[in-house]
Design an enzyme around this catalytic site. Structure first.
Site, PDB file in Angstrom:
ATOM      1  N   HIS A 228      33.477  52.652  46.165  1.00  0.00           N
ATOM      2  CA  HIS A 228      34.215  53.214  47.304  1.00  0.00           C
ATOM      3  C   HIS A 228      34.242  52.224  48.464  1.00  0.00           C
ATOM      4  CE1 HIS A 228      32.801  57.279  45.608  1.00  0.00           C
ATOM      5  NE2 HIS A 228      34.126  57.258  45.445  1.00  0.00           N
TER       6      HIS A 228
ATOM      7  N   LYS B 186      34.996  70.157  42.151  1.00  0.00           N
ATOM      8  CA  LYS B 186      33.642  69.610  42.075  1.00  0.00           C
ATOM      9  C   LYS B 186      32.692  70.477  42.885  1.00  0.00           C
ATOM     10  CE  LYS B 186      35.254  64.808  41.931  1.00  0.00           C
ATOM     11  NZ  LYS B 186      35.190  63.503  42.588  1.00  0.00           N
TER      12      LYS B 186
ATOM     13  N   SER C 182      30.469  58.093  41.053  1.00  0.00           N
ATOM     14  CA  SER C 182      29.485  58.955  41.714  1.00  0.00           C
ATOM     15  C   SER C 182      28.707  59.777  40.687  1.00  0.00           C
ATOM     16  CB  SER C 182      30.170  59.889  42.710  1.00  0.00           C
ATOM     17  OG  SER C 182      30.716  59.172  43.777  1.00  0.00           O
TER      18      SER C 182
ATOM     19  N   ARG D 280      39.737  52.688  38.480  1.00  0.00           N
ATOM     20  CA  ARG D 280      38.750  51.970  37.674  1.00  0.00           C
ATOM     21  C   ARG D 280      39.177  51.895  36.219  1.00  0.00           C
ATOM     22  NH1 ARG D 280      34.142  55.558  37.629  1.00  0.00           N
ATOM     23  NH2 ARG D 280      35.840  57.031  37.741  1.00  0.00           N
TER      24      ARG D 280
END
Length: 171
Positions: free
Chosen positions: A17, A42, A129, A91
């Site tokens: 990030h 989430k 994460s 990514r």
């Protein structure tokens, strides 16, 4: 002056990030790292206050970057900051699939706001994460994957790791 937002849950902020925010700060006049207050898909590990502080600490050296929380549509957050650009990091292929859908929805809602994608730098392209939290939960070292404050907090949360399932009933 072009303002861009970098929205995310940042649960927690990773060096990936930070890489995307830093590189965005070199392209745009002002960047706002938007920490989503209540992510819909989430369950955050860290409180909103912790996530904001982690991001502020990680990017505090960048003069043209601010941090704000948002609880509205990302395009409404962009409009609140008069941002013309949403910056997202990519990514892997699965990131693209999700971001492609989000881009189309955002374009439908706000055709005047463009989304720009920044490919992850090779040294952080594998960092997520969720991966960081899993490593930390088993007592693994995440110091090279996240800012120092995040690594320290994860170490405090999981001082000995939680371990895996027992290998047999006798353990």
């Amino acid at each position: 002056m072009i303002t861009a937002i970098c929205p995310g849950s940042y649960d927690p902020v990773t060096n990936g990030h930070v890489d995307v925010i830093t590189r965005s700060s070199q392209i745009f006049d002002r960047v706002v790292a938007g920490v989503v207050g209540t992510p819909q898909h989430k369950s955050p590990t860290f409180t909103i206050d912790e996530r904001i502080e982690f991001v502020k600490d990680a990017i505090g050296h960048l003069d043209n970057v601010e941090v704000d929380v948002f609880k509205e549509l990302v395009v409404d957050f962009a409009r609140r900051w008069d941002a013309r650009v949403i910056v997202k990091g990519l990514r892997v292929i699965s990131d693209f699939e999700w971001e492609f859908q989000m881009n189309q929805l955002n374009r439908h809602l706000a055709p005047d706001i463009e989304t720009v994608y920044v490919m992850a730098s090779p040294q952080v392209s594998f960092v997520s994460s969720s991966g960081v939290k899993e490593i930390a939960s088993f007592g693994g070292n995440v110091e090279e994957l996240v800012p120092k404050a995040v690594a320290a907090r994860l170490k405090a949360m999981f001082p000995d790791g939680r371990g895996g399932a027992p290998l047999s009933d006798q353990e």
